[in-house]
Design an enzyme around this catalytic site. Sequence first.
Site, PDB file in Angstrom:
ATOM      1  N   GLN A 180       0.801  -1.221   0.000  1.00 42.70           N
ATOM      2  CA  GLN A 180       0.000   0.000   0.000  1.00 42.70           C
ATOM      3  C   GLN A 180       0.839   1.279   0.000  1.00 42.70           C
ATOM      4  O   GLN A 180       0.287   2.371   0.004  1.00 42.70           O
ATOM      5  CB  GLN A 180      -0.938   0.013   1.209  1.00 42.70           C
ATOM      6  CG  GLN A 180      -2.010  -1.069   1.180  1.00 42.70           C
ATOM      7  CD  GLN A 180      -3.078  -0.824   0.125  1.00 42.70           C
ATOM      8  OE1 GLN A 180      -3.181   0.262  -0.439  1.00 42.70           O
ATOM      9  NE2 GLN A 180      -3.882  -1.837  -0.152  1.00 42.70           N
ATOM     10  N   CYS A 325      -9.353  -8.960  -0.084  1.00 44.52           N
ATOM     11  CA  CYS A 325      -9.015 -10.380  -0.002  1.00 44.52           C
ATOM     12  C   CYS A 325      -9.930 -11.138   0.948  1.00 44.52           C
ATOM     13  O   CYS A 325      -9.997 -12.356   0.913  1.00 44.52           O
ATOM     14  CB  CYS A 325      -7.559 -10.544   0.444  1.00 44.52           C
ATOM     15  SG  CYS A 325      -6.392  -9.799  -0.700  1.00 44.52           S
TER      16      CYS A 325
END
Length: 374
Positions: A180, A325
């Site tokens: 990220q 996810c």
Amino acid sequence: MTVYLDCNATTPMSPEVSLIVGRYLMEEFGNAGSRTHEFGVIAKQAVEQARQFVAEVVDAEKSEVIFTSGATESNNLAILGLKDYAEKIGKKHIITTRIEHKAVLEPIEELVKQGFEVTYLNTDGSGIVSAKQLSASLRADTFLVSIMHVNNETGSIQQIEDYCEVLSEHEAFFHVDAAQSFGKLNLPLRNKRLDLISVSGHKFYAPKGVGALICRRRGFKKPPLKALMFGGGQEKGLRPGTLPVALIAGLGEAARQSILNADERHKRCEVIKLNAIERLHELGAVINGANTMPHVLNFSIPGLNSETAMVALKGLVAVSNGSACTSSSYTPSHVLTAMGLDEENIENAIRMSWCYMTKDIPWDQIIDKLKQYL
């Protein structure tokens, strides 16, 4: 048209990257392993140029970049790939945090099943893990510390430089999941104490299905990783298989663009964030997490369940209530739970994430829609 506000799950490809990917899919389609003709030579050159661009983001050597399918594979290679070495030297203690991505937590759980011991560092409502905790948890038999740079759910920036200082006199390998942050917050990743850095292309305007593991040498010694797959000598024997040249070229171009345009992109995202906070306060929203990146907000609106909110906003904006996810799971967020949020806050939590390409957000309509359910 629905406005996309789920860039922490995946970003769109930038126009510059799309052009590069298309070129190596349709025109320069050679195999980088083919050395007997110019098609293979051109493909190999594209791969090596991309390797250089990725290395430059974190001030690494080109030879320290191993291409993978993304951060999940990179995390597995970094963690499980050290297993044999750890057993050889008799050090089987791992330190990680309770707010890591499952792509870190689950490989570590596999090592625990094989006799390794793990210490999980805690956090508070800030979503930030203190360096003091890390210092207090280090042991003589600690061989691996794995701490993410930016949390995928809250956007909280972890204290990478402080962790590096704590580890300055310790031999443990330091692995950072930078999925990220790579290409967005590069400076901390240039710290030479970082041994292993996981990268995912689709988090910073490159294609899905490509990433990298940056394996920094200590002096002249590379991290003692063992391959998890077999069947070829590609990527120094650590990651066999035909290289996806088009995807790698796209990753390289995304890395290059991230250096060229970092400040401009940061400012654009910061403007969006300030406006988002101002408008969401009209609904009494509570921001979850501190010291967050400019492109993400995790917030809870009292009295408004996140599932209800997402249904209300369908067709208007695309948002999420956690990690992509685990989006099929209705279990409470392990990140927000670790932060000590109460049950209602967790159930109400929504994540909005955008990028420099995000168009105008229809805040008036968003506020009106959500007010109907309060």
